[in-house]
Scaffold this motif. Sequence first.
Motif, PDB file in Angstrom:
ATOM      1  N   PHE A 178       0.805  -1.228   0.000  1.00 45.01           N
ATOM      2  CA  PHE A 178       0.000   0.000   0.000  1.00 45.01           C
ATOM      3  C   PHE A 178       0.836   1.276   0.000  1.00 45.01           C
ATOM      4  O   PHE A 178       0.278   2.374  -0.081  1.00 45.01           O
ATOM      5  CB  PHE A 178      -0.938   0.010   1.211  1.00 45.01           C
ATOM      6  N   GLY A 179       2.136   1.158   0.136  1.00 38.02           N
ATOM      7  CA  GLY A 179       2.996   2.330   0.128  1.00 38.02           C
ATOM      8  C   GLY A 179       3.473   2.728   1.515  1.00 38.02           C
ATOM      9  O   GLY A 179       2.844   2.391   2.528  1.00 38.02           O
ATOM     10  N   ASN A 180       4.572   3.452   1.559  1.00 37.88           N
ATOM     11  CA  ASN A 180       5.184   3.836   2.837  1.00 37.88           C
ATOM     12  C   ASN A 180       4.306   4.791   3.633  1.00 37.88           C
ATOM     13  O   ASN A 180       4.276   4.728   4.869  1.00 37.88           O
ATOM     14  CB  ASN A 180       6.551   4.485   2.591  1.00 37.88           C
ATOM     15  N   ALA A 181       3.585   5.686   2.947  1.00 43.99           N
ATOM     16  CA  ALA A 181       2.765   6.659   3.672  1.00 43.99           C
ATOM     17  C   ALA A 181       1.685   5.946   4.488  1.00 43.99           C
ATOM     18  O   ALA A 181       1.452   6.285   5.661  1.00 43.99           O
ATOM     19  CB  ALA A 181       2.134   7.640   2.695  1.00 43.99           C
ATOM     20  N   VAL A 182       1.059   4.945   3.894  1.00 42.91           N
ATOM     21  CA  VAL A 182       0.034   4.186   4.620  1.00 42.91           C
ATOM     22  C   VAL A 182       0.660   3.448   5.799  1.00 42.91           C
ATOM     23  O   VAL A 182       0.071   3.368   6.892  1.00 42.91           O
ATOM     24  CB  VAL A 182      -0.671   3.197   3.669  1.00 42.91           C
ATOM     25  N   SER A 183       1.859   2.916   5.581  1.00 45.09           N
ATOM     26  CA  SER A 183       2.545   2.207   6.667  1.00 45.09           C
ATOM     27  C   SER A 183       2.843   3.149   7.832  1.00 45.09           C
ATOM     28  O   SER A 183       2.647   2.794   9.002  1.00 45.09           O
ATOM     29  CB  SER A 183       3.841   1.588   6.145  1.00 45.09           C
ATOM     30  N   PHE A 184       3.278   4.363   7.520  1.00 45.69           N
ATOM     31  CA  PHE A 184       3.546   5.338   8.587  1.00 45.69           C
ATOM     32  C   PHE A 184       2.256   5.719   9.322  1.00 45.69           C
ATOM     33  O   PHE A 184       2.263   5.895  10.543  1.00 45.69           O
ATOM     34  CB  PHE A 184       4.202   6.594   8.021  1.00 45.69           C
ATOM     35  N   PHE A 185       1.153   5.847   8.593  1.00 48.78           N
ATOM     36  CA  PHE A 185      -0.120   6.148   9.253  1.00 48.78           C
ATOM     37  C   PHE A 185      -0.514   5.006  10.193  1.00 48.78           C
ATOM     38  O   PHE A 185      -1.051   5.236  11.279  1.00 48.78           O
ATOM     39  CB  PHE A 185      -1.208   6.407   8.220  1.00 48.78           C
ATOM     40  N   GLY A 186      -0.249   3.764   9.773  1.00 52.34           N
ATOM     41  CA  GLY A 186      -0.524   2.626  10.648  1.00 52.34           C
ATOM     42  C   GLY A 186       0.316   2.665  11.913  1.00 52.34           C
ATOM     43  O   GLY A 186      -0.192   2.400  13.014  1.00 52.34           O
ATOM     44  N   LEU A 187       1.597   3.034  11.785  1.00 46.27           N
ATOM     45  CA  LEU A 187       2.460   3.162  12.960  1.00 46.27           C
ATOM     46  C   LEU A 187       1.980   4.291  13.866  1.00 46.27           C
ATOM     47  O   LEU A 187       2.057   4.189  15.098  1.00 46.27           O
ATOM     48  CB  LEU A 187       3.908   3.404  12.521  1.00 46.27           C
ATOM     49  N   ALA A 188       1.485   5.367  13.238  1.00 50.92           N
ATOM     50  CA  ALA A 188       0.945   6.480  14.033  1.00 50.92           C
ATOM     51  C   ALA A 188      -0.283   6.045  14.810  1.00 50.92           C
ATOM     52  O   ALA A 188      -0.477   6.438  15.977  1.00 50.92           O
ATOM     53  CB  ALA A 188       0.610   7.663  13.118  1.00 50.92           C
ATOM     54  N   VAL A 189      -1.138   5.228  14.200  1.00 57.33           N
ATOM     55  CA  VAL A 189      -2.335   4.732  14.897  1.00 57.33           C
ATOM     56  C   VAL A 189      -1.932   3.887  16.098  1.00 57.33           C
ATOM     57  O   VAL A 189      -2.512   4.012  17.197  1.00 57.33           O
ATOM     58  CB  VAL A 189      -3.215   3.923  13.927  1.00 57.33           C
ATOM     59  N   ALA A 190      -0.927   3.011  15.921  1.00 60.52           N
ATOM     60  CA  ALA A 190      -0.459   2.192  17.042  1.00 60.52           C
ATOM     61  C   ALA A 190       0.065   3.075  18.170  1.00 60.52           C
ATOM     62  O   ALA A 190      -0.200   2.818  19.357  1.00 60.52           O
ATOM     63  CB  ALA A 190       0.628   1.226  16.578  1.00 60.52           C
ATOM     64  N   GLY A 191       0.804   4.135  17.812  1.00 56.10           N
ATOM     65  CA  GLY A 191       1.291   5.058  18.832  1.00 56.10           C
ATOM     66  C   GLY A 191       0.170   5.787  19.534  1.00 56.10           C
ATOM     67  O   GLY A 191       0.201   5.981  20.758  1.00 56.10           O
ATOM     68  N   ALA A 192      -0.837   6.191  18.777  1.00 55.72           N
ATOM     69  CA  ALA A 192      -1.981   6.879  19.382  1.00 55.72           C
ATOM     70  C   ALA A 192      -2.740   5.949  20.326  1.00 55.72           C
ATOM     71  O   ALA A 192      -3.208   6.377  21.388  1.00 55.72           O
ATOM     72  CB  ALA A 192      -2.902   7.397  18.289  1.00 55.72           C
ATOM     73  N   LEU A 193      -2.869   4.673  19.958  1.00 59.67           N
ATOM     74  CA  LEU A 193      -3.523   3.708  20.845  1.00 59.67           C
ATOM     75  C   LEU A 193      -2.731   3.537  22.134  1.00 59.67           C
ATOM     76  O   LEU A 193      -3.315   3.377  23.218  1.00 59.67           O
ATOM     77  CB  LEU A 193      -3.668   2.363  20.130  1.00 59.67           C
ATOM     78  N   ALA A 194      -1.395   3.572  22.037  1.00 64.03           N
ATOM     79  CA  ALA A 194      -0.565   3.484  23.237  1.00 64.03           C
ATOM     80  C   ALA A 194      -0.829   4.665  24.167  1.00 64.03           C
ATOM     81  O   ALA A 194      -0.943   4.506  25.386  1.00 64.03           O
ATOM     82  CB  ALA A 194       0.913   3.420  22.855  1.00 64.03           C
ATOM     83  N   VAL A 195      -0.935   5.874  23.584  1.00 67.04           N
ATOM     84  CA  VAL A 195      -1.219   7.068  24.382  1.00 67.04           C
ATOM     85  C   VAL A 195      -2.587   6.940  25.054  1.00 67.04           C
ATOM     86  O   VAL A 195      -2.748   7.237  26.251  1.00 67.04           O
ATOM     87  CB  VAL A 195      -1.172   8.336  23.499  1.00 67.04           C
TER      88      VAL A 195
END
Length: 425
Positions: free
Chosen positions: A377-394
């Motif tokens: 799906f591309g690197n941008a989508v992958s980064f958004f997925g990592l951001a979601v995981a970080g937001a869930l941690a917060v």
Amino acid sequence: MTIRQAVSLRSLRALDWLNFFVANVQTGFGPFIASYLASHKWTQGEIGMVLSIGTISAMVSQVPGGAAVDALKNKKGAAAWAIAAIILSAVLLAASPTIVPVIAAEVFHGFASCMLTPALAALSFALVGRANLGDRLGRNARWASIGSAVAAGLMGLFGEYLSARAVFWLTAALALPALVALSMIQPTHTIAPHAAPGHRGDGDGDGGGPGERETLRELLRDRRMLIFAACVVLFHLSNAAMLNLAAGEVTAGMGENVQLVIAACIIVPQAIVALLSPWVGRSAQRWGRRPILLLGFSALPVRALLFAGVGSPYLLVPVQMLDGISAAVFGVMLPLIAADVAGGKGRYNLCIGLFGLAAGIGATLSTAAAGFVADHFGNAVSFFGLAVAGALAVLLVWLGMPETRVENGDAPEDAPAPASSEQAG
């Protein structure tokens, strides 16, 4: 200054240098292995296989390593054996970059690291007690960060001007002063007989007699432990793949400066960790654990979103400064929260091992998932997925994580009363 105070001060300074040289040694087992094996005609598939073996051995060893340190009265002895095993691993790599020695080195290093981390935490706990543990862990992280940065520079020079093999001979050599520093730390019953919870002056570390030890089942039923373990998984799910993904995309078209940019992305966060870690430890003692966790975890989604929009390789370094904030908070808070949860029950090191296992699970899922998403799906989508995981941690820290700090001898939320109060060493 009394003799006891002088001995205590010498031990604490020796602990500084122990953290410095241990970080030196561990740096040799980072990216240098892949470069070394590639220089000996290993394929990327073969390199990935042996590195995966090392990762799996470390994950499998987290809980047994922590339990072993808990079971041993002599924490110095546990640390010494772990350092010796790491020396053996470095020598095996340097002597013969063939399949059997390299796999053996990865397995030895994985288990040794899982004993060394809780052993250092136990020595710190026993030397200063819970009241001063946050400050001490911050100081440990500062010296470890300085050690990592110095070692990265030295190993880079050795690899550039001597040979890739020389990095691992240097790694083995740097372990020797770590053993010297360890030998200068006096037994805890000499320095601080009441430093560790449940401690009765019969060895180097925490935990009292067998009757005071909490079982693994009881520890696994502690809500604070389970929630923070989930936070650790989400933290590493967001964090582990982030720099590799960014560096691989942005530096693909660079020329000779690519290694310098990647090195700066490693060294700059270490400098931030060295600056912030003591403040993190003191602030966690003063304000509690949750506010500091929120600060460190909040940097994760911000960093991922910035990476998603970065086009210039030279912007990687300022974005990576946020990694220093997260790393400083996480490095201090993990052993500190383990002390809150299990320090008074003789399971401090086992708890660190459980958190380490959670970190390994999160990191493994991160690299696998981020790579798959980026490919499809591309690197941008992958980064958004990592951001979601970080937001869930917060969100999990904010909404679900109880405060674990013990204040004025009162039990924290959802916790049984501690076995005893501690005194600073």
